[in-house]
Design a protein around this motif. Structure first.
Motif, short mmCIF file in Angstrom:
data_model
loop_
_atom_site.label_atom_id
_atom_site.label_comp_id
_atom_site.label_asym_id
_atom_site.label_seq_id
_atom_site.Cartn_x
_atom_site.Cartn_y
_atom_site.Cartn_z
N TYR A 142 1.03 -1.61 0.00
CA TYR A 142 -0.51 -0.23 -0.12
C TYR A 142 0.79 0.99 0.43
CZ TYR A 142 -4.60 -2.08 0.66
OH TYR A 142 -5.59 -2.84 0.17
N GLU A 143 1.40 1.73 0.80
CA GLU A 143 3.13 2.59 0.97
C GLU A 143 3.19 2.78 -0.41
OE1 GLU A 143 6.28 4.97 3.74
OE2 GLU A 143 6.19 1.88 4.10
N ARG A 144 3.86 1.88 -1.46
CA ARG A 144 4.13 2.09 -2.35
C ARG A 144 3.55 2.08 -3.69
NH1 ARG A 144 5.54 -1.46 -7.02
NH2 ARG A 144 4.73 -3.77 -6.02
N LEU A 145 2.08 1.86 -3.31
CA LEU A 145 1.52 2.44 -4.23
C LEU A 145 0.54 3.52 -4.01
CD1 LEU A 145 -0.21 1.90 -6.72
CD2 LEU A 145 -2.28 0.53 -5.38
N VAL A 146 0.65 4.48 -3.16
CA VAL A 146 0.23 5.03 -2.93
C VAL A 146 1.74 6.33 -3.08
CG1 VAL A 146 0.35 6.87 -1.11
CG2 VAL A 146 -1.21 5.27 -0.87
N LYS A 147 3.27 6.17 -3.12
CA LYS A 147 3.82 6.64 -3.20
C LYS A 147 3.95 6.86 -4.84
CE LYS A 147 7.16 5.97 0.22
NZ LYS A 147 8.34 6.04 1.39
N HIS A 148 3.56 5.54 -5.14
CA HIS A 148 3.36 5.68 -6.70
C HIS A 148 2.19 6.98 -7.47
CE1 HIS A 148 3.44 4.38 -11.08
NE2 HIS A 148 2.30 4.30 -11.13
N ILE A 149 1.14 6.74 -7.20
CA ILE A 149 0.08 7.44 -7.86
C ILE A 149 0.55 8.97 -7.42
CG2 ILE A 149 -1.95 8.35 -6.79
CD1 ILE A 149 -3.04 5.82 -6.30
N ASN A 150 1.18 9.67 -5.54
CA ASN A 150 1.56 10.68 -5.49
C ASN A 150 2.64 11.24 -6.38
OD1 ASN A 150 0.03 11.47 -3.12
ND2 ASN A 150 1.32 10.23 -1.86
N ASP A 151 3.54 10.27 -6.92
CA ASP A 151 4.75 10.79 -7.85
C ASP A 151 3.98 11.00 -8.93
OD1 ASP A 151 6.48 10.71 -5.74
OD2 ASP A 151 7.58 8.57 -6.42
N LEU A 152 3.22 10.88 -9.59
CA LEU A 152 2.07 10.66 -11.29
C LEU A 152 1.96 11.92 -11.28
CD1 LEU A 152 0.03 7.72 -11.03
CD2 LEU A 152 1.87 8.10 -12.24
N ASP A 153 1.62 13.13 -10.35
CA ASP A 153 1.20 14.29 -10.67
C ASP A 153 0.00 14.50 -11.75
OD1 ASP A 153 1.50 17.20 -10.05
OD2 ASP A 153 3.18 17.54 -11.82
N ARG A 154 -1.08 13.81 -10.78
CA ARG A 154 -1.97 14.35 -11.96
C ARG A 154 -3.25 14.68 -11.30
NH1 ARG A 154 -1.43 9.92 -15.50
NH2 ARG A 154 0.98 10.03 -15.97
N THR A 155 -4.37 15.13 -11.02
CA THR A 155 -5.65 15.35 -10.76
C THR A 155 -6.22 14.40 -9.71
OG1 THR A 155 -5.80 17.09 -12.03
CG2 THR A 155 -7.80 16.63 -10.73
N VAL A 156 -5.92 14.64 -7.93
CA VAL A 156 -6.37 13.43 -8.14
C VAL A 156 -7.94 13.88 -6.91
CG1 VAL A 156 -6.02 12.04 -5.37
CG2 VAL A 156 -4.40 12.72 -7.05
N VAL A 157 -8.42 12.96 -6.62
CA VAL A 157 -9.66 12.85 -5.92
C VAL A 157 -9.96 11.80 -5.11
CG1 VAL A 157 -12.56 13.24 -5.70
CG2 VAL A 157 -11.15 14.01 -7.24
N SER A 158 -10.32 12.30 -3.38
CA SER A 158 -10.23 10.80 -2.79
C SER A 158 -11.77 10.67 -2.57
CB SER A 158 -9.60 11.15 -1.61
OG SER A 158 -7.46 10.94 -2.10
N VAL A 159 -12.28 9.40 -2.34
CA VAL A 159 -13.34 8.98 -1.65
C VAL A 159 -13.39 8.86 -0.24
CG1 VAL A 159 -15.36 7.23 -2.11
CG2 VAL A 159 -13.84 8.06 -3.93
N ASP A 160 -14.05 10.34 0.64
CA ASP A 160 -14.28 10.12 1.70
C ASP A 160 -13.13 10.52 2.30
OD1 ASP A 160 -15.46 9.98 3.94
OD2 ASP A 160 -15.19 7.78 4.60
N VAL A 161 -12.04 10.23 2.65
CA VAL A 161 -10.74 10.48 3.54
C VAL A 161 -9.50 9.82 2.78
CG1 VAL A 161 -11.28 9.83 5.80
CG2 VAL A 161 -10.02 8.09 4.22
N PRO A 162 -8.26 10.53 2.33
CA PRO A 162 -7.44 10.21 1.09
C PRO A 162 -6.59 8.95 2.11
CG PRO A 162 -7.31 12.42 2.15
CD PRO A 162 -8.24 12.08 2.71
N THR A 163 -6.54 8.07 0.77
CA THR A 163 -5.95 6.78 1.63
C THR A 163 -4.27 7.06 2.50
OG1 THR A 163 -6.55 5.54 -0.32
CG2 THR A 163 -5.11 4.78 0.63
N GLY A 164 -4.41 6.68 3.47
CA GLY A 164 -3.78 6.29 4.39
C GLY A 164 -3.41 7.69 5.20
N PHE A 165 -4.70 8.56 5.34
CA PHE A 165 -4.29 9.87 6.59
C PHE A 165 -5.54 9.10 7.47
CE2 PHE A 165 -7.37 13.58 7.70
CZ PHE A 165 -6.69 14.08 8.12
#
Length: 501
Positions: A142-165
């Motif tokens: 999960y940590e690896r995937l989240v870091k990957h998503i953050n590095d993409l520099d795209r518009t991110v919309v989280s459902v209810d809460v951001p993952t890991g928060f």
């Protein structure tokens, strides 16, 4: 007031709604997903934009699958779903929505443990990996995937809460979490959305109602509450005919030195503009000309360093002390004299707070119901160093009860902490108000409300709200990057009149 719930209470509220509406769990999830989609399509109307969903296998992932299906129904053309199968477990509602999604023709990719993470070409990412029940930091896949998503520099919309928060509780400074441009959260904001640590993870959030049973939510008696405009409209007292200056009380502001008269002027002016019938400023003789020039409506008590001023304590309905006061021996004498002679509620700010931090015996002698208005550093000087804002909340609750005081802890969502164990988050204010002197204005507003016979609790809640609301009315429609305190003071009567209308 809008109750703010911890994660366990959110689960209880959902379960009660399911059992007593009655509604099935999968139908409540569908309702939540429709609420999300309703907001999303109004703010992301381009249906040709490519959207990738990243879903876990719990209920947050189930929400994501339902949202993807519903967006397809709304003619969004370029949708794909990536499911993180990092656990063999999946919730029943996830499974049900997975089968529904398969019938839509939406492209589904599964990411298993250790897989090479897929190339991502979508412009928008919907984060539905993990929800509000998370209670430990992300590790491994999960940590690896989240870091990957953050590095993409795209518009991110989280459902209810951001993952890991974490929705509530202490947020570790090095915790990995999705960095969301937008969070569309269900029913009410999570408590940690309103604390400064959230800035690393959330650019902005929007709460959408999903029809959770409101009476049950109120019955949970959460210590955390969010102030809304309707609350303030019900609390403010309009002026009536046949009233006079005596009707609205006499406020005393003890503030200022030769080089810091601005703080005294702003605080005294705010008290007058917020409705105190009479306002007196106790200032050094060197500041008298400035006071008379800035606002002739303010009366003066002159003080000097060699002797204490003569103050008829009983004349005043409310007293504030601290803005620009300094920390010299004369300031200590003044603060001691106020605490000894003024038996009513006292508002303590700025330099006076730092003096209390150095003399804990004086802190313990404050009149019952007194109000402290610290920012973060002043709070820590009073009550010790803290590693997080959640720690400050818990300390504030302990100290407010122990000392029988109110603590107005200033930040973006200023928090009024009460002796009976409540935290009221203020919902107004904006970054344009981050300007020296704003705290002095808030002190003047609160003491003016006390002078008008508002209770300490109401003075804190209303004071924080109208202070922030005035700033909003200046900054937001006019797109101002900075709102100066003096301009905000002049806006206060206008803001109050609108709320009383």
């Amino acid at each position: 007031m809008l109750p703010l719930l911890i994660s366990e209470q959110i689960r209880q509220a959902d379960a009660f709604t399911i059992a007593n509406e009655p509604i099935s769990s999968i139908d409540l999830m569908e309702r939540a997903s429709k609420a999300f989609v309703g907001w999303f399509i109004n703010h992301f109307p381009d249906k040709s934009k490519s959207i990738s969903f990243y879903c876990g296998t719990g209920n947050n992932g189930g929400d994501g699958l339902a949202i993807a299906r519903l967006l397809k129904d709304h003619q969004y053309k370029n949708i794909n779903v990536k499911i993180a199968r990092f656990s063999q477990k999946e919730s029943e509602d996830f499974t049900a929505n997975f089968y529904r999604l398969q019938k839509t023709g939406i492209d589904i990719t599964e990411i298993n443990k250790g897989d090479t993470l897929p190339i991502e070409e979508s412009a928008i990412i919907i984060d539905a990996l993990l929800g509000s029940g998370l209670n430990k930091p992300l590790t491994g896949n999960y940590e690896r995937l989240v870091k990957h998503i953050n590095d993409l520099d795209r518009t991110v919309v989280s459902v209810d809460v951001p993952t890991g928060f974490f929705s509530d509780g202490e947020i570790l400074p090095d915790a990995t979490g999705i960095k969301a441009d937008l969070v569309i959260t269900f029913q009410q904001p999570k408590i940690n959305f309103l604390l400064p640590e959230s800035a690393r993870y959330i650019n902005c959030w929007e709460a959408v109602s999903i029809g959770v049973n409101e009476k049950f939510v109120q019955s949970l008696n959460s210590p955390y509450q969010l102030t809304e405009e309707k609350d303030i409209r019900g609390m403010l007292k309009p002026r009536h005919r046949f009233s006079n200056k005596g009707t609205y009380g006499h406020a005393l502001i003890i503030a200022g030195q030769a080089k810091t008269m601005g703080a005294a002027l702003l605080s005294a002016s705010a008290a007058a503009h917020a409705g105190a019938g009479l306002t007196t400023a106790c200032v050094p003789e060197s500041g008298l000309t400035a006071l008379n020039s800035y606002l002739p409506e303010i009366m003066a008590i002159i003080r000097n360093e060699s002797e204490s001023p003569e103050i008829e304590w009983d004349k005043f309905n409310a007293i504030a002390i601290g803005p620009g006061l300094g920390k010299g021996s004369d300031a200590i004498k003044l603060l001691s004299a106020v605490i000894k002679n003024h038996k009513k509620v006292l508002v303590v700010d700025a330099d006076a707070l730092n003096l209390l931090g150095e003399d804990k015996k004086l802190l313990k002698r404050l009149p019952a119901g007194s109000i402290l208005t610290p920012h973060m550093k002043e709070f820590d000087r009073l009550f010790g160093d803290h590693k997080s804002w959640w720690q400050r909340l818990q300390t504030g609750l302990i100290k407010a009860k122990e000392l029988n005081i109110y603590i107005v802890l200033k930040n973006d969502y200023t928090i009024t902490i009460t002796p009976d164990g409540k935290c009221y988050f203020n919902s107004t204010g904006n970054a344009a108000m981050a300007s020296a002197g704003m705290g002095d204005v808030l002190t003047g507003v609160i003491v003016a409300l006390l002078a008008q016979n508002y209770s300490p609790l109401d003075a804190c809640i209303i004071g924080a709200y109208i202070h922030g609301k005035a700033g909003d009315e200046l900054a937001l429609p006019n797109r101002l990057n900075v709102v100066l305190p003096g301009k905000l003071v002049a806006q206060l009567p206008v803001t109050m009149a609108k709320l009383m209308a």
